[in-house]
Scaffold this active site. Structure first.
Site, mmCIF file in Angstrom:
data_model
loop_
_atom_site.group_PDB
_atom_site.id
_atom_site.type_symbol
_atom_site.label_atom_id
_atom_site.label_comp_id
_atom_site.label_asym_id
_atom_site.label_seq_id
_atom_site.Cartn_x
_atom_site.Cartn_y
_atom_site.Cartn_z
ATOM 1 N N CYS A 33 36.779 38.524 46.139
ATOM 2 C CA CYS A 33 36.557 37.744 47.365
ATOM 3 C C CYS A 33 37.361 36.453 47.348
ATOM 4 O O CYS A 33 37.490 35.792 48.376
ATOM 5 C CB CYS A 33 35.072 37.437 47.539
ATOM 6 S SG CYS A 33 34.403 36.470 46.185
ATOM 7 N N ASP A 35 36.567 33.715 45.822
ATOM 8 C CA ASP A 35 35.729 32.526 45.730
ATOM 9 C C ASP A 35 35.830 31.885 44.350
ATOM 10 O O ASP A 35 36.007 32.571 43.344
ATOM 11 C CB ASP A 35 34.269 32.889 46.040
ATOM 12 C CG ASP A 35 34.091 33.267 47.499
ATOM 13 O OD1 ASP A 35 35.030 33.028 48.278
ATOM 14 O OD2 ASP A 35 33.027 33.785 47.844
ATOM 15 N N CYS A 59 31.203 31.813 49.415
ATOM 16 C CA CYS A 59 30.267 32.274 50.436
ATOM 17 C C CYS A 59 28.926 31.547 50.298
ATOM 18 O O CYS A 59 28.671 30.840 49.316
ATOM 19 C CB CYS A 59 30.064 33.777 50.285
ATOM 20 S SG CYS A 59 29.100 34.199 48.841
ATOM 21 N N CYS A 103 27.811 37.549 43.606
ATOM 22 C CA CYS A 103 28.023 36.118 43.835
ATOM 23 C C CYS A 103 27.248 35.287 42.804
ATOM 24 O O CYS A 103 27.713 34.236 42.368
ATOM 25 C CB CYS A 103 27.587 35.712 45.234
ATOM 26 S SG CYS A 103 28.137 36.855 46.519
HETATM 27 FE FE1 FES Z 1 32.531 35.757 46.952
HETATM 28 FE FE2 FES Z 1 30.001 35.683 47.384
HETATM 29 S S1 FES Z 1 31.449 36.807 48.493
HETATM 30 S S2 FES Z 1 31.067 34.829 45.737
#
Ligand code: FES
Length: 145
Positions: A33, A35, A59, A103
């Site tokens: 993702c 992140d 997120c 996550c």
């Molecule tokens: Fe990337 Fe939640 S979608 S940490």
């Protein structure tokens, strides 16, 4: 879909920010993702986590889990902080939807990376702590193959 606690920690995250001259800093990322989460620990001479801050570019679930993880490790000693797993964080948040479980792993990994940084800088061995990937690039590579 999200528990009240998740919504609360997402809309009003605790311990956001940075710590200057932190005892340990850990940065981790999720290649899928994109992140990124960074955790700063301020640890005193007795090995107690006096302060903790985080910055998460991610997120809502990642922000909520970072916030809860920082609350859970604050005031603990380094050995106890190691036991703050993603499962413990999720339980404290009254659960996460299955697609968001990954996550919560970021929070656990970021704490471990910060503890590792602390242990290396101060020459302290933390029982059960394994060396995390050294940087985000390494995480990205590992997850891509
Ligand atoms: Fe990337 Fe939640 S979608 S940490």
């Amino acid at each position: 879909m999200y528990s009240e606690k998740v919504v609360d920690h997402f809309t009003n995250p605790r311990n956001v920010g940075e710590i200057e001259n932190a005892s340990g800093v850990g940065t981790v990322g999720n290649a899928k993702c994109g992140d990124i989460m960074r955790i700063y620990l301020d640890i005193d001479d007795d090995g107690i986590i006096r302060d903790v801050k985080f910055k998460t570019f991610g997120c809502g679930a990642a922000i909520a889990t970072s916030s809860m993880a920082t609350e859970l490790v604050k005031g603990k000693n380094v050995q106890q902080a190691l036991e703050v797993t993603n499962k413990a964080v999720m339980e404290a948040l009254d659960g996460l939807p299955p697609v968001k479980v990954h996550c919560s792993l970021l929070a656990e990994e970021a704490i471990h990376a910060a503890l590792w940084d602390y242990s290396q800088k101060h020459g302290i061995k933390i029982e059960g702590l394994e060396k995390p990937p050294t940087d985000i690039a390494e995480v990205v590579e590992e997850e891509e193959y």
